[in-house]
Write a protein that holds these residues in place. Structure first.
Motif, PDB file in Angstrom:
ATOM      1  N   LYS A  10     -34.316  75.779 -34.093  1.00 13.21           N
ATOM      2  CA  LYS A  10     -33.411  75.875 -32.952  1.00 13.21           C
ATOM      3  C   LYS A  10     -34.188  76.102 -31.658  1.00 13.21           C
ATOM      4  N   ARG A  11     -35.240  76.896 -31.744  1.00 19.46           N
ATOM      5  CA  ARG A  11     -36.095  77.117 -30.559  1.00 19.46           C
ATOM      6  C   ARG A  11     -36.729  75.814 -30.106  1.00 19.46           C
ATOM      7  N   LEU A  12     -37.257  75.050 -31.041  1.00 18.95           N
ATOM      8  CA  LEU A  12     -37.882  73.771 -30.710  1.00 18.95           C
ATOM      9  C   LEU A  12     -36.856  72.781 -30.175  1.00 18.95           C
ATOM     10  N   GLN A  13     -35.707  72.699 -30.834  1.00 21.19           N
ATOM     11  CA  GLN A  13     -34.671  71.755 -30.407  1.00 21.19           C
ATOM     12  C   GLN A  13     -34.094  72.113 -29.040  1.00 21.19           C
ATOM     13  N   GLY A  14     -34.213  73.358 -28.650  1.00 18.24           N
ATOM     14  CA  GLY A  14     -33.669  73.797 -27.364  1.00 18.24           C
ATOM     15  C   GLY A  14     -34.600  73.603 -26.186  1.00 18.24           C
ATOM     16  N   LEU A  15     -35.831  73.183 -26.450  1.00 16.03           N
ATOM     17  CA  LEU A  15     -36.786  73.011 -25.355  1.00 16.03           C
ATOM     18  C   LEU A  15     -36.393  71.837 -24.469  1.00 16.03           C
ATOM     19  N   GLU A  16     -36.548  72.003 -23.165  1.00 12.75           N
ATOM     20  CA  GLU A  16     -36.372  70.902 -22.220  1.00 12.75           C
ATOM     21  C   GLU A  16     -37.640  70.067 -22.122  1.00 12.75           C
ATOM     22  N   THR A  17     -38.774  70.708 -22.383  1.00 13.29           N
ATOM     23  CA  THR A  17     -40.071  70.034 -22.345  1.00 13.29           C
ATOM     24  C   THR A  17     -40.955  70.640 -23.415  1.00 13.29           C
ATOM     25  N   MET A  18     -41.714  69.824 -24.106  1.00 12.37           N
ATOM     26  CA  MET A  18     -42.735  70.317 -25.021  1.00 12.37           C
ATOM     27  C   MET A  18     -44.015  69.522 -24.789  1.00 12.37           C
ATOM     28  N   PHE A  19     -45.079  69.939 -25.453  1.00 10.13           N
ATOM     29  CA  PHE A  19     -46.383  69.321 -25.258  1.00 10.13           C
ATOM     30  C   PHE A  19     -46.993  69.020 -26.623  1.00 10.13           C
ATOM     31  N   ALA A  20     -47.569  67.840 -26.750  1.00  8.69           N
ATOM     32  CA  ALA A  20     -48.137  67.408 -28.030  1.00  8.69           C
ATOM     33  C   ALA A  20     -49.608  67.076 -27.869  1.00  8.69           C
TER      34      ALA A  20
END
Length: 271
Positions: A10-20
């Protein structure tokens, strides 16, 4: 699914931006096999600073990584691409530590169901073995005399070549000069084959493991490309006369398949 997985997903799905983390050697997400579970995983981060620290640590191990920003509207495409390269787990850094999340529990992507004559939905096994091989082969400052590395590369290459022979490919044809409606069953149509040149001016014919790789290549909206599915045994007969070989996934790993190598592999496949 454990409670920890539910919370972190849920934390990951709630991100507006992530970095890979992407490998500079392949222009693809950096993939690593977990030594204990044998999961094939990529690294994603909630915070850019943590992603860059991770990349710096890998640079010291001669594994050059780059940090790619992925916004909310790009995430589904990113996750879909992971299915197509055979990844099954995300190593998610939430700002404090890593959580290891099964990809199918983060997002479910409906795979295309192929029927006779349809285009291949994916070549995930081939993509994965290419990525592992080229991540290692293109690492900078490695000794060519290291026997352990040579053995590892040989094993990776053999596995990749076996998958190359088993795979079916997407090939592009240019129908812009075809009069009327293009009919793939009709001979004598004025079709053209796209090609690319390297820095030395050598000609290579682009080839794709799946439609996603073709779409990355086909950025020109005005081009009139159609695609056909070609098994490995059809590659040599389909190679244009002045090409030195194919470049597989030119917008991705860019694996060069020379004409001579294709010929050798074709003879090997017939044995």
């Amino acid at each position: 699914m454990t409670a920890d997985h539910r919370f972190m997903i849920k934390r990951l799905q709630g991100l507006e931006t992530m970095f890979a983390s992407f490998a500079q050697t392949t222009r693809m997400p950096y993939v690593e096999c977990d030594g204990d579970t044998y999961d094939d995983q990529v690294y994603v981060f909630a915070e850019e600073e943590e992603a860059k620290k991770w990349a710096k640590a890998y640079e010291e191990k001669k594994i050059p990584l780059t940090t790619v920003r992925i916004d909310k509207e790009q995430m589904l495409m990113f996750y879909s691409s992971l299915y197509l390269i055979g990844v099954n787990r995300l190593a998610f850094h939430n700002g404090a530590e890593f959580s290891y999340l099964p990809l199918e529990q983060v997002v479910t992507v409906r795979r295309p169901e192929g029927d006779k004559g349809s285009l291949p939905g994916d070549n995930a096994t081939l993509q994965l073995t290419m990525i592992y091989f080229l991540q290692e082969l293109r690492r900078p400052d490695q000794s060519p005399e290291d026997p352990e590395r040579r053995r590892r590369l040989q094993e990776m290459e053999q596995e990749m070549m076996a998958n190359l022979i088993r795979a079916k490919y997407v090939m592009a044809i240019d129908v812009s000069k075809v009069e009327g409606e293009f009919d793939p069953k009709k001979a004598g149509q004025n079709i053209q084959i796209p090609y690319v040149k390297n820095g030395e001016g050598e000609v290579f014919q682009p080839l794709f493991s799946d439609m996603w790789e073709f779409q990355k290549f086909n950025k020109n909206k005005e081009s009139k490309f159609r695609v056909v599915m070609v098994p490995f045994k059809g590659l040599l007969p389909s190679l244009i006369k002045n090409a030195k070989g194919y470049i597989l996934n030119p917008a991705g790993v860019g694996l060069v398949l020379l004409r001579e190598r294709l010929d050798a592999l074709s003879r090997q496949a017939e044995e």
